[in-house]
Design an enzyme around this catalytic site. Structure first.
Site, mmCIF file in Angstrom:
data_model
loop_
_atom_site.group_PDB
_atom_site.id
_atom_site.type_symbol
_atom_site.label_atom_id
_atom_site.label_comp_id
_atom_site.label_asym_id
_atom_site.label_seq_id
_atom_site.Cartn_x
_atom_site.Cartn_y
_atom_site.Cartn_z
ATOM 1 C CG ASP A 285 -1.969 1.045 1.223
ATOM 2 O OD1 ASP A 285 -2.413 1.423 0.110
ATOM 3 O OD2 ASP A 285 -2.360 1.520 2.295
ATOM 4 C CG ASP B 264 -1.835 7.582 0.889
ATOM 5 O OD1 ASP B 264 -0.911 8.405 0.797
ATOM 6 O OD2 ASP B 264 -2.746 7.483 0.054
#
Length: 264
Positions: free
Chosen positions: A13, A15
């Protein structure tokens, strides 16, 4: 798969794992460089469908992270990939920004307001009542309803913003039709990412900061799962779920030094 030394490919991922509010998190730059130096296949995943991969690559560069655009996989790209497989050369009415419209164009789709095959709703900061009304009427007329990601809200310096999931809920309420959601936590997004880099679930790991999207989708896709505590979920959050990640780390900096035993 339960051991990190078996991992040959990585999904991560963005953020809360690599960046936080446009600042690189500790170890992120080093980990990316480690993968590049070793020739390790990897992709940076995001549910954000506003920006193109090129836009996101430039934004990450300003944060001090070098991620080539071909190493970025967005919910918009996953949605376009899904629709291309479902109906090659189809048509869509789109609510969204350059991320989703560019991806659909490159997938060979036609944007139209006249009897489209699909209504596609993605992230945008300019939701139009007129466009939402048109989407509702097209779905009522038979267009299939697709959403890039389920996130109900997005972050901003002033507080939460309504996001794709909130607008999709409005359309669902008006039409009685539930959308097919491509982005996390649908494992579909991970499967399309694996296909992009020629990876297999048996030797791929997913790094995320959210139990309810990254980790559950990683588990359902058969990946080795790594939760980092630099984003949304903390140790108390883990206890609320009936599933657990393979590893819990303070941050990606722990992946730079080499394999360590799982803390679970």
């Amino acid at each position: 798969m339960g051991r990190r030394e078996e991992v040959e490919c990585w999904l991560t991922d963005m953020d809360g794992v690599l960046v936080h509010e446009n600042h690189a998190l500790p170890g992120a730059a080093e980990l990316l460089q480690q993968w590049e130096d070793a020739g390790t296949p990897y992709l940076v995943l995001t549910n954000n469908s506003i920006f193109t991969a090129r836009d996101l690559s430039a934004r990450l560069r300003t944060s001090g992270l070098n991620v080539p655009e071909e190493r970025i996989w967005t919910s918009a790209l996953a949605t376009a990939d899904f629709l291309k497989q479902q109906l090659p050369g189809g048509s869509a009415f789109v609510i969204g920004e350059a991320g989703i419209t560019t991806a659909l164009h490159e997938a060979g789709y036609i944007m139209t307001e006249t009897a489209p095959d699909f209504v596609v709703v993605g992230e945008t900061r300019n939701y139009s009542f007129e466009a939402i009304t048109k989407a509702i009427r097209l779905i009522d007329a038979g267009a299939r309803f697709i959403v890039t990601n389920p996130d109900a809200t997005g972050p901003s310096v002033d507080g939460p913003l309504p996001a794709t999931g909130a607008i999709a809920a409005l359309i669902t309420k008006a039409t009685g039709k539930e959308p097919y959601v491509v982005g996390k936590p649908n494992p579909m997004m991970f499967r399309s990412a694996l296909n992009k880099i020629g990876a297999h679930s048996e030797n791929t790991a997913m790094i995320g900061d959210r139990m309810d999207t990254d980790i559950v989708a990683g588990i359902e896709a058969g990946l080795h799962t790594v939760l980092v505590l630099t984003g949304i979920s903390d140790r108390a959050e883990i206890e609320k779920y009936p599933f657990r990640p393979d590893e819990v780390l303070s941050g990606v900096t722990e992946l730079v030094a080499g394999p360590v035993e799982s803390e679970l």
